[in-house]
Design a protein around this motif. Structure first.
Motif, PDB file in Angstrom:
ATOM      1  N   VAL A  80       0.868  -1.177   0.000  1.00  0.00           N
ATOM      2  CA  VAL A  80       0.000   0.000   0.000  1.00  0.00           C
ATOM      3  C   VAL A  80       0.903   1.224   0.000  1.00  0.00           C
ATOM      4  N   TYR A  81       0.666   2.142  -0.941  1.00  0.00           N
ATOM      5  CA  TYR A  81       1.518   3.332  -1.020  1.00  0.00           C
ATOM      6  C   TYR A  81       0.757   4.473  -1.685  1.00  0.00           C
ATOM      7  N   ALA A  82       1.203   5.681  -1.423  1.00  0.00           N
ATOM      8  CA  ALA A  82       0.598   6.868  -2.028  1.00  0.00           C
ATOM      9  C   ALA A  82       1.383   7.251  -3.271  1.00  0.00           C
ATOM     10  N   THR A  83       0.688   7.745  -4.280  1.00  0.00           N
ATOM     11  CA  THR A  83       1.387   8.229  -5.466  1.00  0.00           C
ATOM     12  C   THR A  83       2.339   9.339  -5.037  1.00  0.00           C
ATOM     13  N   GLY A  84       3.604   9.187  -5.374  1.00  0.00           N
ATOM     14  CA  GLY A  84       4.619  10.160  -4.990  1.00  0.00           C
ATOM     15  C   GLY A  84       5.162   9.952  -3.588  1.00  0.00           C
ATOM     16  N   GLY A  85       4.701   8.940  -2.870  1.00  0.00           N
ATOM     17  CA  GLY A  85       5.175   8.706  -1.505  1.00  0.00           C
ATOM     18  C   GLY A  85       5.355   7.226  -1.223  1.00  0.00           C
ATOM     19  N   THR A  86       6.497   6.694  -1.618  1.00  0.00           N
ATOM     20  CA  THR A  86       6.736   5.262  -1.415  1.00  0.00           C
ATOM     21  C   THR A  86       7.760   4.980  -0.319  1.00  0.00           C
ATOM     22  N   ALA A  87       8.345   6.019   0.246  1.00  0.00           N
ATOM     23  CA  ALA A  87       9.330   5.817   1.315  1.00  0.00           C
ATOM     24  C   ALA A  87       8.632   5.351   2.588  1.00  0.00           C
TER      25      ALA A  87
ATOM     26  N   LEU B 209     -11.426   6.515   5.452  1.00  0.00           N
ATOM     27  CA  LEU B 209     -11.187   7.949   5.629  1.00  0.00           C
ATOM     28  C   LEU B 209     -10.264   8.392   4.508  1.00  0.00           C
ATOM     29  N   TYR B 210     -10.667   9.414   3.770  1.00  0.00           N
ATOM     30  CA  TYR B 210      -9.871   9.877   2.640  1.00  0.00           C
ATOM     31  C   TYR B 210      -9.729  11.388   2.719  1.00  0.00           C
ATOM     32  N   THR B 211      -8.491  11.875   2.539  1.00  0.00           N
ATOM     33  CA  THR B 211      -8.231  13.308   2.557  1.00  0.00           C
ATOM     34  C   THR B 211      -7.882  13.835   1.170  1.00  0.00           C
ATOM     35  N   SER B 212      -6.811  13.257   0.563  1.00  0.00           N
ATOM     36  CA  SER B 212      -6.390  13.732  -0.758  1.00  0.00           C
ATOM     37  C   SER B 212      -5.416  12.740  -1.384  1.00  0.00           C
ATOM     38  N   GLY B 213      -5.101  12.973  -2.662  1.00  0.00           N
ATOM     39  CA  GLY B 213      -4.115  12.160  -3.360  1.00  0.00           C
ATOM     40  C   GLY B 213      -4.676  10.817  -3.816  1.00  0.00           C
ATOM     41  N   THR B 214      -3.748   9.926  -4.157  1.00  0.00           N
ATOM     42  CA  THR B 214      -4.117   8.598  -4.622  1.00  0.00           C
ATOM     43  C   THR B 214      -3.423   7.558  -3.748  1.00  0.00           C
ATOM     44  N   VAL B 215      -4.182   6.591  -3.249  1.00  0.00           N
ATOM     45  CA  VAL B 215      -3.639   5.486  -2.474  1.00  0.00           C
ATOM     46  C   VAL B 215      -3.659   4.257  -3.377  1.00  0.00           C
ATOM     47  N   ASN B 216      -2.481   3.733  -3.695  1.00  0.00           N
ATOM     48  CA  ASN B 216      -2.343   2.574  -4.559  1.00  0.00           C
ATOM     49  C   ASN B 216      -2.128   1.310  -3.727  1.00  0.00           C
TER      50      ASN B 216
END
Length: 170
Positions: A94-101, A158-165
């Motif tokens: 599970v990771y966010a687009t632009g945030g895999t760290a 719960l969702y705020t913003s961005g994409t959760v992959n």
């Protein structure tokens, strides 16, 4: 059917004193007992060869035949269903687009749910009543299912913003 001992097994066989002139030894593993090759093996070597033969008949763990399932959340809701093969490990990323760290925020809360009734009811996975596998940051989990026909999905509550992959794979 004749199996060639895999490279790692052959190395183990050689360490056990099963060195032969050929780089791999062909053994008929379909018979009820492994043949004592030309009567040349000591009892301990023969027992090791029987164990190696039994091991060579097991499927490779990286070949499950189950297609990976990927998806993304841009709002709350249910993710795609994944049905792992029983008795084998599977992975969830599970990771966010632009945030895999590690520690990167998802800007959402998603949890892993499991169904044992063909997908009619999905419940969170718990241990002693406490919910497990609820994610707000990047996650990479290895799981194991023992029952046939069990399905999994992620649920975004719960969702705020961005994409959760996410990706399930076996």
């Amino acid at each position: 059917m004749t199996h060639l001992l895999k490279r790692g097994m052959l190395a183990l066989a050689m360490m056990a004193g099963l060195a032969f002139a050929a780089p791999a030894m062909a053994v008929d593993c379909t018979t009820s007992t492994t043949p004592n090759v030309a009567g040349t093996l000591a009892n301990a070597q023969f027992e090791i060869l029987q164990k190696l033969c039994a091991q060579s008949a097991k499927p490779d763990l990286d070949v499950s035949g189950v297609a990976p399932v990927t998806g993304a959340f841009t709002a709350t809701g249910n993710g795609a269903v994944f049905t792992p093969a029983a008795g084998r490990p599977f992975n969830l990323t599970v990771y966010a687009t632009g945030g895999t760290a590690p520690g990167s925020a998802l800007n959402a809360t998603v949890y892993l749910a499991r169904s044992i009734d063909g997908g009619t009811t999905y419940l969170p996975i718990t241990a002693t009543g406490a919910q497990l596998f609820s994610f707000t940051t990047v996650a990479n989990e290895s799981l194991y299912e023992t029952q046939t026909g069990v399905t999994y999905r992620l649920i975004c509550t719960l969702y705020t913003s961005g994409t959760v992959n996410y990706r399930f794979a076996q």
